[in-house]
Design a protein around this motif. Structure first.
Motif, PDB file in Angstrom:
ATOM      1  N   SER A  20       0.980  -1.116   0.079  1.00  0.00           N
ATOM      2  CA  SER A  20       0.089   0.041  -0.032  1.00  0.00           C
ATOM      3  C   SER A  20       0.843   1.229  -0.010  1.00  0.00           C
ATOM      4  O   SER A  20       2.173   1.172   0.074  1.00  0.00           O
ATOM      5  CB  SER A  20      -0.891  -0.041   1.138  1.00  0.00           C
ATOM      6  N   ASN A  21       0.141   2.257  -0.135  1.00  0.00           N
ATOM      7  CA  ASN A  21       0.978   3.607  -0.305  1.00  0.00           C
ATOM      8  C   ASN A  21       1.365   4.234   1.196  1.00  0.00           C
ATOM      9  O   ASN A  21       2.400   4.912   1.364  1.00  0.00           O
ATOM     10  CB  ASN A  21       0.281   4.658  -1.029  1.00  0.00           C
ATOM     11  N   THR A  22       0.523   4.193   2.162  1.00  0.00           N
ATOM     12  CA  THR A  22       0.504   4.517   3.465  1.00  0.00           C
ATOM     13  C   THR A  22      -0.113   3.461   4.351  1.00  0.00           C
ATOM     14  O   THR A  22      -1.065   3.036   4.143  1.00  0.00           O
ATOM     15  CB  THR A  22      -0.029   6.128   3.597  1.00  0.00           C
ATOM     16  N   ILE A  23       0.291   3.738   5.694  1.00  0.00           N
ATOM     17  CA  ILE A  23      -0.392   2.957   6.799  1.00  0.00           C
ATOM     18  C   ILE A  23      -0.530   3.844   7.842  1.00  0.00           C
ATOM     19  O   ILE A  23       0.231   4.738   8.260  1.00  0.00           O
ATOM     20  CB  ILE A  23       0.766   1.884   7.176  1.00  0.00           C
ATOM     21  N   GLU A  24      -1.854   3.801   8.485  1.00  0.00           N
ATOM     22  CA  GLU A  24      -2.127   4.408   9.736  1.00  0.00           C
ATOM     23  C   GLU A  24      -2.141   3.565  11.026  1.00  0.00           C
ATOM     24  O   GLU A  24      -2.282   2.071  10.748  1.00  0.00           O
ATOM     25  CB  GLU A  24      -3.470   5.019   9.592  1.00  0.00           C
ATOM     26  N   ALA A  25      -1.459   4.145  12.040  1.00  0.00           N
ATOM     27  CA  ALA A  25      -1.357   3.342  13.148  1.00  0.00           C
ATOM     28  C   ALA A  25      -1.636   4.511  14.249  1.00  0.00           C
ATOM     29  O   ALA A  25      -1.662   5.507  14.145  1.00  0.00           O
ATOM     30  CB  ALA A  25       0.096   2.738  13.357  1.00  0.00           C
ATOM     31  N   SER A  26      -1.755   3.832  15.534  1.00  0.00           N
ATOM     32  CA  SER A  26      -2.171   4.832  16.760  1.00  0.00           C
ATOM     33  C   SER A  26      -1.488   4.349  18.034  1.00  0.00           C
ATOM     34  O   SER A  26      -1.318   3.107  18.131  1.00  0.00           O
ATOM     35  CB  SER A  26      -3.672   5.064  16.921  1.00  0.00           C
ATOM     36  N   ILE A  45       3.030  11.311  14.537  1.00  0.00           N
ATOM     37  CA  ILE A  45       4.565  11.369  14.130  1.00  0.00           C
ATOM     38  C   ILE A  45       4.473  10.487  12.792  1.00  0.00           C
ATOM     39  O   ILE A  45       4.116   9.293  12.719  1.00  0.00           O
ATOM     40  CB  ILE A  45       5.256  10.189  15.076  1.00  0.00           C
ATOM     41  N   PRO A  46       4.961  10.955  11.526  1.00  0.00           N
ATOM     42  CA  PRO A  46       5.288  10.499  10.367  1.00  0.00           C
ATOM     43  C   PRO A  46       6.277   9.663  10.529  1.00  0.00           C
ATOM     44  O   PRO A  46       7.688  10.216  10.632  1.00  0.00           O
ATOM     45  CB  PRO A  46       5.102  11.328   9.135  1.00  0.00           C
ATOM     46  N   LEU A  47       6.367   8.140  10.132  1.00  0.00           N
ATOM     47  CA  LEU A  47       7.427   7.469  10.003  1.00  0.00           C
ATOM     48  C   LEU A  47       7.649   7.073   8.576  1.00  0.00           C
ATOM     49  O   LEU A  47       6.816   6.495   8.146  1.00  0.00           O
ATOM     50  CB  LEU A  47       7.479   6.040  10.824  1.00  0.00           C
ATOM     51  N   GLU A  48       8.930   7.203   7.977  1.00  0.00           N
ATOM     52  CA  GLU A  48       9.286   6.839   6.832  1.00  0.00           C
ATOM     53  C   GLU A  48      10.205   5.384   6.787  1.00  0.00           C
ATOM     54  O   GLU A  48      11.116   5.402   7.479  1.00  0.00           O
ATOM     55  CB  GLU A  48      10.012   7.710   5.918  1.00  0.00           C
ATOM     56  N   VAL A  49       9.549   4.486   6.381  1.00  0.00           N
ATOM     57  CA  VAL A  49      10.213   3.169   6.336  1.00  0.00           C
ATOM     58  C   VAL A  49      10.551   2.649   5.173  1.00  0.00           C
ATOM     59  O   VAL A  49      10.123   2.870   4.205  1.00  0.00           O
ATOM     60  CB  VAL A  49       8.836   1.959   6.852  1.00  0.00           C
ATOM     61  N   PHE A  50      12.127   2.333   5.162  1.00  0.00           N
ATOM     62  CA  PHE A  50      12.510   2.044   3.784  1.00  0.00           C
ATOM     63  C   PHE A  50      12.582   0.384   3.798  1.00  0.00           C
ATOM     64  O   PHE A  50      12.964  -0.359   4.746  1.00  0.00           O
ATOM     65  CB  PHE A  50      13.935   2.523   3.661  1.00  0.00           C
ATOM     66  N   ALA A  51      12.647  -0.279   2.517  1.00  0.00           N
ATOM     67  CA  ALA A  51      12.611  -1.493   2.144  1.00  0.00           C
ATOM     68  C   ALA A  51      13.736  -1.524   1.233  1.00  0.00           C
ATOM     69  O   ALA A  51      13.675  -0.773   0.221  1.00  0.00           O
ATOM     70  CB  ALA A  51      11.427  -2.005   1.663  1.00  0.00           C
ATOM     71  N   ARG A  52      14.747  -2.379   1.535  1.00  0.00           N
ATOM     72  CA  ARG A  52      15.707  -2.433   0.487  1.00  0.00           C
ATOM     73  C   ARG A  52      16.196  -4.006   0.295  1.00  0.00           C
ATOM     74  O   ARG A  52      15.901  -4.974   1.142  1.00  0.00           O
ATOM     75  CB  ARG A  52      16.834  -1.406   0.948  1.00  0.00           C
ATOM     76  N   ASN A  64      18.840  -1.367  -4.158  1.00  0.00           N
ATOM     77  CA  ASN A  64      17.465  -1.126  -4.605  1.00  0.00           C
ATOM     78  C   ASN A  64      16.675  -0.913  -3.344  1.00  0.00           C
ATOM     79  O   ASN A  64      16.627  -1.584  -2.439  1.00  0.00           O
ATOM     80  CB  ASN A  64      16.748  -2.027  -5.352  1.00  0.00           C
ATOM     81  N   GLN A  65      16.027   0.393  -3.452  1.00  0.00           N
ATOM     82  CA  GLN A  65      15.037   0.402  -2.161  1.00  0.00           C
ATOM     83  C   GLN A  65      13.541   1.200  -2.525  1.00  0.00           C
ATOM     84  O   GLN A  65      13.478   1.914  -3.570  1.00  0.00           O
ATOM     85  CB  GLN A  65      15.657   1.107  -1.076  1.00  0.00           C
ATOM     86  N   ASN A  66      12.860   1.241  -1.577  1.00  0.00           N
ATOM     87  CA  ASN A  66      11.647   2.117  -1.750  1.00  0.00           C
ATOM     88  C   ASN A  66      11.226   2.442  -0.401  1.00  0.00           C
ATOM     89  O   ASN A  66      11.593   1.700   0.678  1.00  0.00           O
ATOM     90  CB  ASN A  66      10.674   1.040  -2.623  1.00  0.00           C
ATOM     91  N   SER A  67      10.091   3.227  -0.312  1.00  0.00           N
ATOM     92  CA  SER A  67       9.563   3.760   1.041  1.00  0.00           C
ATOM     93  C   SER A  67       8.131   3.736   1.215  1.00  0.00           C
ATOM     94  O   SER A  67       7.494   4.077   0.085  1.00  0.00           O
ATOM     95  CB  SER A  67      10.198   4.986   1.519  1.00  0.00           C
ATOM     96  N   ILE A  68       7.619   3.962   2.392  1.00  0.00           N
ATOM     97  CA  ILE A  68       6.370   4.107   2.604  1.00  0.00           C
ATOM     98  C   ILE A  68       6.304   4.889   3.795  1.00  0.00           C
ATOM     99  O   ILE A  68       7.279   5.040   4.863  1.00  0.00           O
ATOM    100  CB  ILE A  68       5.719   2.595   2.933  1.00  0.00           C
ATOM    101  N   TYR A  69       5.212   5.790   4.028  1.00  0.00           N
ATOM    102  CA  TYR A  69       5.047   6.362   5.423  1.00  0.00           C
ATOM    103  C   TYR A  69       3.823   5.801   6.228  1.00  0.00           C
ATOM    104  O   TYR A  69       2.795   5.360   5.755  1.00  0.00           O
ATOM    105  CB  TYR A  69       4.518   7.720   5.021  1.00  0.00           C
ATOM    106  N   VAL A  70       4.144   5.309   7.497  1.00  0.00           N
ATOM    107  CA  VAL A  70       3.380   5.029   8.590  1.00  0.00           C
ATOM    108  C   VAL A  70       3.069   6.267   9.342  1.00  0.00           C
ATOM    109  O   VAL A  70       3.914   6.848   9.967  1.00  0.00           O
ATOM    110  CB  VAL A  70       4.043   4.111   9.454  1.00  0.00           C
ATOM    111  N   ASP A  71       1.632   6.749   9.250  1.00  0.00           N
ATOM    112  CA  ASP A  71       1.210   7.779  10.006  1.00  0.00           C
ATOM    113  C   ASP A  71       0.646   7.452  11.425  1.00  0.00           C
ATOM    114  O   ASP A  71      -0.214   6.859  11.715  1.00  0.00           O
ATOM    115  CB  ASP A  71       0.065   8.465   9.243  1.00  0.00           C
ATOM    116  N   VAL A  72       1.512   7.725  12.407  1.00  0.00           N
ATOM    117  CA  VAL A  72       1.188   7.329  13.739  1.00  0.00           C
ATOM    118  C   VAL A  72       0.568   8.429  14.459  1.00  0.00           C
ATOM    119  O   VAL A  72       1.148   9.401  14.664  1.00  0.00           O
ATOM    120  CB  VAL A  72       2.570   6.812  14.371  1.00  0.00           C
ATOM    121  N   LYS A  73      -0.609   8.116  14.895  1.00  0.00           N
ATOM    122  CA  LYS A  73      -1.501   9.189  15.669  1.00  0.00           C
ATOM    123  C   LYS A  73      -1.311   8.825  17.123  1.00  0.00           C
ATOM    124  O   LYS A  73      -1.258   7.648  17.528  1.00  0.00           O
ATOM    125  CB  LYS A  73      -3.075   9.135  15.385  1.00  0.00           C
ATOM    126  N   ILE A  74      -1.223   9.946  17.901  1.00  0.00           N
ATOM    127  CA  ILE A  74      -1.215  10.027  19.111  1.00  0.00           C
ATOM    128  C   ILE A  74      -2.464   9.950  19.867  1.00  0.00           C
ATOM    129  O   ILE A  74      -2.913  11.478  19.847  1.00  0.00           O
ATOM    130  CB  ILE A  74      -0.158  10.752  19.756  1.00  0.00           C
TER     131      ILE A  74
END
Length: 131
Positions: free
Chosen positions: A11-17, A85-92, A104-114
């Motif tokens: 997916s493009n983004t992930i949400e967490a809390s 807190i937006p977390l950028e996670v890289f997969a390589r 080779n790598q790509n990244s995704i954002y995990v949007d962490v709600k407090i």
């Protein structure tokens, strides 16, 4: 070329809390998953990190850890006074592709709600009021 493809996230983004306390400490708050269509190992082996180069410490690592193999993200330090807190996670993967200087790598954002636990007493904006 069969072994130069970068990892891709599902997916493009992930949400967490997380709760603003120690309640979620050491719990898995999100899992990122990427895939790689390269045919052979190590070209299709994916590792996850918060850093694009895989060797530097980023601010996100103050509060979170990531399992480099499974993509599990855990809260490792209680968070207070933050909204999200937006977390950028890289997969390589295990090979250099088009950019021969890095894997080779790509990244995704995990949007962490407090989630605020309302631990502050009410405050008046003035010390006295006249009616």
């Amino acid at each position: 070329e069969e072994n130069i493809n970068p990892p891709k996230f599902v997916s493009n983004t992930i949400e967490a809390s997380v709760v603003e306390s120690t309640e979620d400490l050491n719990k898995i708050i999100a899992v990122v998953k990427a895939y790689d269509i390269d045919k052979t190992s190590p070209n299709n082996l994916i590792s996850y990190s918060f850093d694009p180069y895989g060797d530097k410490t980023r601010d996100s690592e103050e509060y979170f850890s990531i399992n480099s193999t499974s993509g599990e993200i855990r809260l490792i330090k209680p968070i207070t006074n933050k909204k999200n807190i937006p977390l950028e996670v890289f997969a390589r993967d295990g090979t250099n592709g088009f950019n021969m200087n890095m894997p080779n790598q790509n990244s995704i954002y995990v949007d962490v709600k407090i989630i605020d636990i309302n631990d502050n007493p009410p405050v008046f904006s003035q010390s006295t009021y006249n009616f």
